[in-house]
Design an enzyme around this catalytic site. Structure first.
Site, PDB file in Angstrom:
ATOM      1  N   HIS A 141       0.848  -1.187   0.000  1.00  0.00           N
ATOM      2  CA  HIS A 141       0.000   0.000   0.000  1.00  0.00           C
ATOM      3  C   HIS A 141       0.881   1.234   0.000  1.00  0.00           C
ATOM      4  O   HIS A 141       1.937   1.256   0.649  1.00  0.00           O
ATOM      5  CB  HIS A 141      -0.912   0.011   1.231  1.00  0.00           C
ATOM      6  N   ASP A 198      -7.817  -4.078  -0.763  1.00  0.00           N
ATOM      7  CA  ASP A 198      -8.318  -4.261  -2.126  1.00  0.00           C
ATOM      8  C   ASP A 198      -8.265  -5.724  -2.554  1.00  0.00           C
ATOM      9  O   ASP A 198      -9.127  -6.195  -3.292  1.00  0.00           O
ATOM     10  CB  ASP A 198      -7.499  -3.414  -3.109  1.00  0.00           C
TER      11      ASP A 198
END
Length: 428
Positions: free
Chosen positions: A307, A364
């Site tokens: 991330h 995600d």
């Protein structure tokens, strides 16, 4: 005496105030820098620039911390509901039982959308992307509610606009899905809670009563809560900068939806599933693709791992991983794509290459798996992200208005041609 930062430009020294936030984050206040020195700062992507002071969300990427209004995301995801979190983000505190009941009641009065909006669906091409439709439909709400255009509404009128948007968004999203199937739309059932109502409008049929598994509803609550806000990201800062022009709430949120559409932002969970499908079509050898991801000369990258903000781990991923496992077990899904996802997850969590680089599965990765398991097509994933992010966008827009923040107007460093004279067309 407050701390100061010193900067020397062209031999002259200038002192700038240092601001400390409630979580001890420090920032150099450069708001007067150009006035006193003639210079500006250059920060492509605004990676080191604070555009505002905000009391909504605290994020510490190094420590893997995410708080909404001071409440840890782990506690909210485990104990709260999406609508309760929405109230918290927008109004600053968790509601009492009576306040939450009233909040739900007010929203339930506005779940219907104007029947004329059906004509929009008739005008969209059959293969138009759901995010394009959502941006258009949300922006169009201002045409149906022109009172929202007032840049200085009363508190009551502003709250009414907020309630309408919160109420109508699930209806719009479910209708986008139904229209993609060529199915008749389902109307809201206000005796159901916010998330259950959305799931019923999405997967229900007018021909028969539909039962939505409570485990699925709980998983959706968690997904929406985990996406509800995330500090000053691309779409959120878009909402604030559009709103700073005194644009109405619907237009500002429509702009945020467009910003979220990009695969580097809200489209990441869709990219995860597309990657998994590519691996399956290639034969399903996950080890081969892990090796490609580790090869610095290979352009392939694992989607849904690591991330930009979280340098340790994504706290949301730990929460949604359990929800993902629960949903897959409850539904008994037999899907080779999801099998590949589990193989990649297990290998990456053990492989020293990924461990050293802290490339852990992020929110995600797991959200894409859950959405696929529930039966959503991949092009709906980002729309679901927008549904979850809606309370955060509203809260950020509301805060920006309350703070009377100036219109957003970034500076630039000009790198084009210096002055040159016009040459007539016949002499070029």
């Amino acid at each position: 005496m407050s701390e100061k930062a010193s900067i020397s430009i062209n031999g002259k020294s200038h002192e700038l105030p240092i601001i400390t936030g409630t979580e001890n984050e420090q920032a150099i206040d450069i708001s007067k820098l150009r006035d006193v020195s003639g210079a500006i700062t250059l920060d492509p992507g605004f990676k080191n620039t604070g555009a505002t002071k905000s009391a909504i969300t605290f994020l510490d990427g190094e420590q893997g911390i995410l708080h909404y209004r001071g409440y840890p995301i782990e506690q909210l995801a485990e104990q709260s509901t999406f609508l309760e979190v929405a109230y918290l983000l927008i109004y600053g505190d968790l509601p009492s039982a009576d306040t939450l009941k009233d909040f739900r009641s007010k929203i339930s009065r506005h779940t219907l959308i104007h029947e004329d909006m059906k004509k929009f669906f008739d005008g969209f091409p059959s293969k138009s992307h759901p995010m394009g439709q959502l941006s258009c439909l949300v922006g169009a709400l201002s045409a149906f509610y022109p009172e929202s255009l007032d840049p200085n509404p009363s508190e009551e009128d502003e709250n009414l606009t907020i309630m309408k948007l919160l109420a109508k968004m699930p209806t719009i999203v479910s209708w986008i899905y139904k229209k993609s199937l060529g199915h008749p739309v389902m109307y809201p059932r206000n005796e159901l809670n916010y998330v259950h109502n959305f799931m019923n409008m999405t997967f229900g049929q007018i021909t028969e009563e539909t039962t939505i598994d409570p485990a699925v509803v709980r998983a959706m609550h968690k997904l929406l809560i985990l996406h509800a806000d995330h500090e000053q990201n691309c779409s959120t800062s878009t909402v604030r900068i559009v709103g700073s022009s005194n644009a109405n709430l619907y237009a500002s949120i429509s702009a945020g939806i467009s910003a979220l559409w990009g695969p580097l932002h809200g489209g990441a969970n869709q990219a995860v599933i597309e990657m998994l499908e590519n691996i399956r079509n290639d034969g399903g050898n996950s080890a081969k693709w892990l090796a490609k991801a580790k090869d610095k000369n290979d352009p392939f990258r694992l989607m849904g791992f690591g991330h930009r903000v979280y340098k340790n781990f994504d706290p949301r991923a730990k929460i949604i991983k359990k929800a993902c496992d629960d949903v897959l077990e409850k539904l008994g899904i037999d899907d080779p794509v999801l099998d590949i996802a589990k193989e990649l997850e297990e290998a990456a969590l053990k492989d020293q290459y990924f461990v050293d680089r802290k490339l852990y599965p992020n929110v995600d990765f797991y959200s894409g798996i859950i959405y696929r398991a529930l039966g959503f097509p991949t092009d709906m994933f980002t729309v679901l992200f927008a549904l979850g992010r809606l309370p955060g966008w509203i809260a950020q827009w509301k805060e920006m208005k309350a703070n009377k923040e100036p219109i957003g107007r970034p500076r630039q460093i000009y790198t084009g041609s210096t002055k040159r004279d016009y040459v007539p067309l016949d002499k070029r």
